[in-house]
Each structure stands twice: as C-alpha cells, then as structure tokens.
Enzyme design. Sequence first.
Site, PDB file in Angstrom:
ATOM      1  N   THR A 123      38.112  29.952  36.092  1.00 36.82           N
ATOM      2  CA  THR A 123      37.018  29.581  36.998  1.00 36.82           C
ATOM      3  C   THR A 123      36.678  30.715  37.957  1.00 36.82           C
ATOM      4  OG1 THR A 123      37.763  27.276  36.881  1.00 36.82           O
ATOM      5  CG2 THR A 123      36.245  27.844  38.667  1.00 36.82           C
ATOM      6  N   GLU A 124      37.695  31.408  38.409  1.00 36.39           N
ATOM      7  CA  GLU A 124      37.483  32.484  39.384  1.00 36.39           C
ATOM      8  C   GLU A 124      36.874  33.740  38.763  1.00 36.39           C
ATOM      9  OE1 GLU A 124      37.777  32.380  42.535  1.00 36.39           O
ATOM     10  OE2 GLU A 124      39.132  30.741  43.041  1.00 36.39           O
ATOM     11  N   SER A 125      37.393  34.141  37.580  1.00 34.38           N
ATOM     12  CA  SER A 125      37.008  35.466  37.071  1.00 34.38           C
ATOM     13  C   SER A 125      36.808  35.545  35.566  1.00 34.38           C
ATOM     14  CB  SER A 125      38.099  36.475  37.446  1.00 34.38           C
ATOM     15  OG  SER A 125      39.311  36.157  36.754  1.00 34.38           O
ATOM     16  N   TYR A 210      33.456  24.055  42.286  1.00 27.39           N
ATOM     17  CA  TYR A 210      34.748  24.667  41.964  1.00 27.39           C
ATOM     18  C   TYR A 210      35.775  23.583  41.594  1.00 27.39           C
ATOM     19  CZ  TYR A 210      38.957  27.565  42.746  1.00 27.39           C
ATOM     20  OH  TYR A 210      40.154  28.234  42.614  1.00 27.39           O
TER      21      TYR A 210
END
Length: 221
Positions: A123-125, A210
């Site tokens: 999800t972040e990167s 998120y």
Amino acid sequence: MIENIVTTFITNKKMQFEQKMSNPLQFVSNAKKQMFQRELETAIQVEKVVQPAVKQTMRANETESVKEYERRFSIAPDTWKLGSKYNIQSINPEYENMYIDIIKEMSQKYGVPVKLIQKMIETESHFRPNTVSHAGARGLMQLMPVNIREHGVTDPHDPRQNIEAGVKEISGYLKQYKGDLILSLAAYNAGPGNVRKYGGVPPFRETENYIKKILNVDVRA
C-alpha cells in the site's frame, strides 16, 4: 631325532611369537607398561573434558539451525492476534517473495504478522525501495523524516533499515492502542497527534482509503 628336536624348537618359538603378537603388553617391561598406562589415562581424561564441550557445541549449532529454519519457514508470531481479529487483505502474488527474509525476521522480532507487513509495504510503495512521496516519505514503508531520525535510520532506501523502522513504528502504535489495528494504521498514516486530536481515525480521505486498502474496512462516519 635331531630333525624332531629342531621341529619342536621352531614350533615352540612360533607359538611364543604368536602369543606375543596376540597380547604384546604382557611382554614389555614394567616401565613400558606404566608409560602406556599413563598415556591411556591421559587420553581418557582428555576425552572426559573434550567430549562434553564438543556435544555442547553440537547442541548450540543444532539450536541455531532450528532458529534459522523457523525464521525462514515457520509462521511468524502475532502478538496481538491481528490475523483473527481483522481481515488483512492479501497482496498481489508477484510481491509474495519480495524481501520475505527481512519481513519474517522483523515479524519475529516485533510480533507483527507477515501478512500485515506485506500489505502495508504494498500500500505504501508497491515494494519499490526508492519511492519518495510528495510529503517527503521515503522507501518501502514510507518513513517520514521524523521517523527516520527517531529510529536512527542512516539510509531510508535500504530495505532492511526501512522495513525494521516501519515495523517497529506500527508495533509501537499497537502497544499504545492496545492492539487496535485501525487506530494504529491511522496513526501510522496520519500521525498520532491527529488520532488524538480527532479522538479516533482522522477524517482524512487518504487515511480512510489507507485503512480500506489494508483491512477492507470503511471507517467513514
């Protein structure tokens, strides 16, 4: 007659020689016997000292091998039982083995399930270690500058340093919020100050999305 005497003499000598060969210690001097006895006793003493040390080393090596096996192949711990409380979403199969050794190691160290760490990284990167956000977050788990300093990270784009700092961060929030993963993810994304300010998940679309991506939970009021 002489022939019989010679034959008997040779036979006796032969028997004596064979007897000596079968048990040579019977025919050496007392001094030699004592020397052999001392060497035997010394060898026995050395064996008594060395053998336990060898066994201990072998046991230590076996223990280390078991730990290495568990680190690489066993199911990592889940200190807060997050796997049974929340529907942590699966990642894209193409990421399944990326940085898996580091992820398992940090899972074991901080008690955060592998599946959650993987989903946060996706999800972040999307598992890209050189990612930098518009807000200055860096690396696989998108560490903010304050987190980079707080966790002593020297290279935020180094996968090991970045993943450990990120897992340590989410682990800290899980402790703070007593295993509440929704609040912990909100704090990770928006900062604990905003969770405190709004008394729960901040009403930010980015934070809501998120949490939705990771847990498939709609937190909007």
